[in-house]
Scaffold this motif. Sequence first.
Motif, PDB file in Angstrom:
ATOM      1  N   THR A 187      27.474  39.663  45.100  1.00 15.68           N
ATOM      2  CA  THR A 187      28.206  40.910  44.894  1.00 15.68           C
ATOM      3  C   THR A 187      28.123  41.264  43.413  1.00 15.68           C
ATOM      4  OG1 THR A 187      30.288  39.698  44.585  1.00 15.68           O
ATOM      5  CG2 THR A 187      29.813  40.509  46.797  1.00 15.68           C
ATOM      6  N   ASP A 336      35.178  40.501  43.348  1.00  9.64           N
ATOM      7  CA  ASP A 336      34.956  39.943  44.678  1.00  9.64           C
ATOM      8  C   ASP A 336      35.641  38.588  44.830  1.00  9.64           C
ATOM      9  OD1 ASP A 336      33.488  40.288  47.281  1.00  9.64           O
ATOM     10  OD2 ASP A 336      32.668  38.351  46.667  1.00  9.64           O
ATOM     11  N   ILE A 339      39.249  39.273  45.371  1.00 12.36           N
ATOM     12  CA  ILE A 339      39.464  39.753  46.747  1.00 12.36           C
ATOM     13  C   ILE A 339      39.651  38.562  47.677  1.00 12.36           C
ATOM     14  CG2 ILE A 339      38.293  40.793  48.748  1.00 12.36           C
ATOM     15  CD1 ILE A 339      37.062  42.838  46.789  1.00 12.36           C
ATOM     16  N   ASN A 363      37.701  49.215  42.326  1.00 15.12           N
ATOM     17  CA  ASN A 363      38.215  50.031  43.427  1.00 15.12           C
ATOM     18  C   ASN A 363      38.380  49.236  44.723  1.00 15.12           C
ATOM     19  OD1 ASN A 363      38.648  53.016  42.803  1.00 15.12           O
ATOM     20  ND2 ASN A 363      36.737  52.601  41.726  1.00 15.12           N
ATOM     21  N   GLU A 364      37.353  48.515  45.118  1.00 12.32           N
ATOM     22  CA  GLU A 364      37.450  47.761  46.382  1.00 12.32           C
ATOM     23  C   GLU A 364      38.558  46.715  46.309  1.00 12.32           C
ATOM     24  OE1 GLU A 364      34.733  45.068  49.468  1.00 12.32           O
ATOM     25  OE2 GLU A 364      33.908  45.639  47.509  1.00 12.32           O
ATOM     26  N   GLU A 367      41.976  48.472  46.576  1.00 13.51           N
ATOM     27  CA  GLU A 367      42.204  49.025  47.915  1.00 13.51           C
ATOM     28  C   GLU A 367      42.637  47.918  48.871  1.00 13.51           C
ATOM     29  OE1 GLU A 367      42.591  51.522  51.102  1.00 13.51           O
ATOM     30  OE2 GLU A 367      42.398  52.061  48.966  1.00 13.51           O
ATOM     31  N   ILE A 368      41.999  46.761  48.766  1.00 15.36           N
ATOM     32  CA  ILE A 368      42.362  45.609  49.610  1.00 15.36           C
ATOM     33  C   ILE A 368      43.680  44.997  49.153  1.00 15.36           C
ATOM     34  CG2 ILE A 368      41.672  43.231  50.162  1.00 15.36           C
ATOM     35  CD1 ILE A 368      38.736  44.291  50.147  1.00 15.36           C
ATOM     36  N   HIS A 393      45.137  53.766  43.764  1.00 15.12           N
ATOM     37  CA  HIS A 393      45.195  53.167  45.109  1.00 15.12           C
ATOM     38  C   HIS A 393      46.636  52.914  45.558  1.00 15.12           C
ATOM     39  CE1 HIS A 393      40.863  52.518  45.789  1.00 15.12           C
ATOM     40  NE2 HIS A 393      40.806  52.436  44.475  1.00 15.12           N
TER      41      HIS A 393
END
Length: 450
Positions: A187, A336, A339, A363-364, A367-368, A393
Amino acid sequence: MELKGKKVLLVGLAKTGISTIKCLAKYGADITVNDIKTEDKLEEIISEIKDIDGIKYILGHHPEDISDIDMVVVSPGVPLDLPFIKKIINNNKELIGEVELAYRLSKKPYFVGITGTNGKTTTTSLTGEIFKKANKETYIVGNIGNPVIDAVQCANEKACFITELSSFQLESIVDFKPNVSAVLNITEDHMNRHHTMENYIDAKSRVFMNQDKTDFCVLNYDDEITRNLAEKCNANVVFFSRKEMLKKGVYLEEGNIIINIDKKINLMKVEELSLPGGHNLENCMAAIAMSYVSGIEISVIKEVLKTFKAVEHRLEFVKEINGIKYVNDSKGTNPDSTIKAVQAYENPIILIAGGYDKGSDYNELLEIAKKNVKTIVLMGETSDKIEKTAKNHGILDIHKVENMKEAVLTCSKLAKEGDVVLLSPACASWGMYNNFEERGKDFKDNVNNL
């Protein structure tokens, strides 16, 4: 490899640099050391090699004349797109890294090379423990903190090197050929160094570039990038997956971990694993595949998987105070990785994040994170960037602090029984700390002082 009298330029001091210099001196090389830092900033490091005679130093700048250099050994932290490095390459000077040098000087023991954006340290440590439990002479080396060059000088041809490899280290290999390689996942990371995802993927792919049909390459089937790497890999590819039942590889079937490489084996139930979280299930599957193709007995693999303790600084439980769990995931140095850390818990999380900016996108992650991260405590140069993204978010409870002591005290005041205070910065430690280990220790010290 003949080094006696060879004029070798080492670029970049630090831990691997010191080990490399000691090795080169042992083999009689004529050594010149270069580092962009000045002598006063390197005083402590230089003191470790002060007893070695004949070393020449070029500090504070790069050398202008490289005409009499035979070979260059570059430390992982030195980008290969520096004008100085390009000049070396354009002048047809051989340029290698510490891993490549160690490989050439070794007695060609059994090499396992493990890379990926996340999970490398846990998987390397776990695989190393399986090999040790199988009574093999095992060295757990590489990016995990133990230079390969230190171990090859005392290991014989029957030894096993379980080697964690970063993209930085892989950029400077030439002949390195592991018996078993693994790419756990890829990633976005280190964009400030690699500039594009294509470059980053190419660097990771170098772990199997010299392999052939006598070797094995373990790839994550669930990661589209790593799955597609099989097309350019010449080794025997073994996939692992926690989402798909594979025709061949390591996968799940009704809650059981299945090995189906040369025959179908029901290894164990997922719930028997000692490591929590879906990301650790992937790490375990990769370790299972690498160990199995290396001939390790099933009973040994199973025993270690049931008893292995989490690696320090990777979802490391520190302490529970007033029903609040404090967890050290200082090794979460990219979004990542964080996350995966956030997804490992169902409880409400107070997240300590921030640090050096590697050019990552948050961002990802955010959001998670909004599903169970109720508060974020930020420090370091990425604080403003992460705060802005978090608010976009819908995460509004954000606190900025100056240091780890203030971060831990702030969390202790905000947390309630049942919460998890999670240090998982999603950023590198540089600027505030020398490394993630130092950052994690600071967190643990402050938690234990509460």
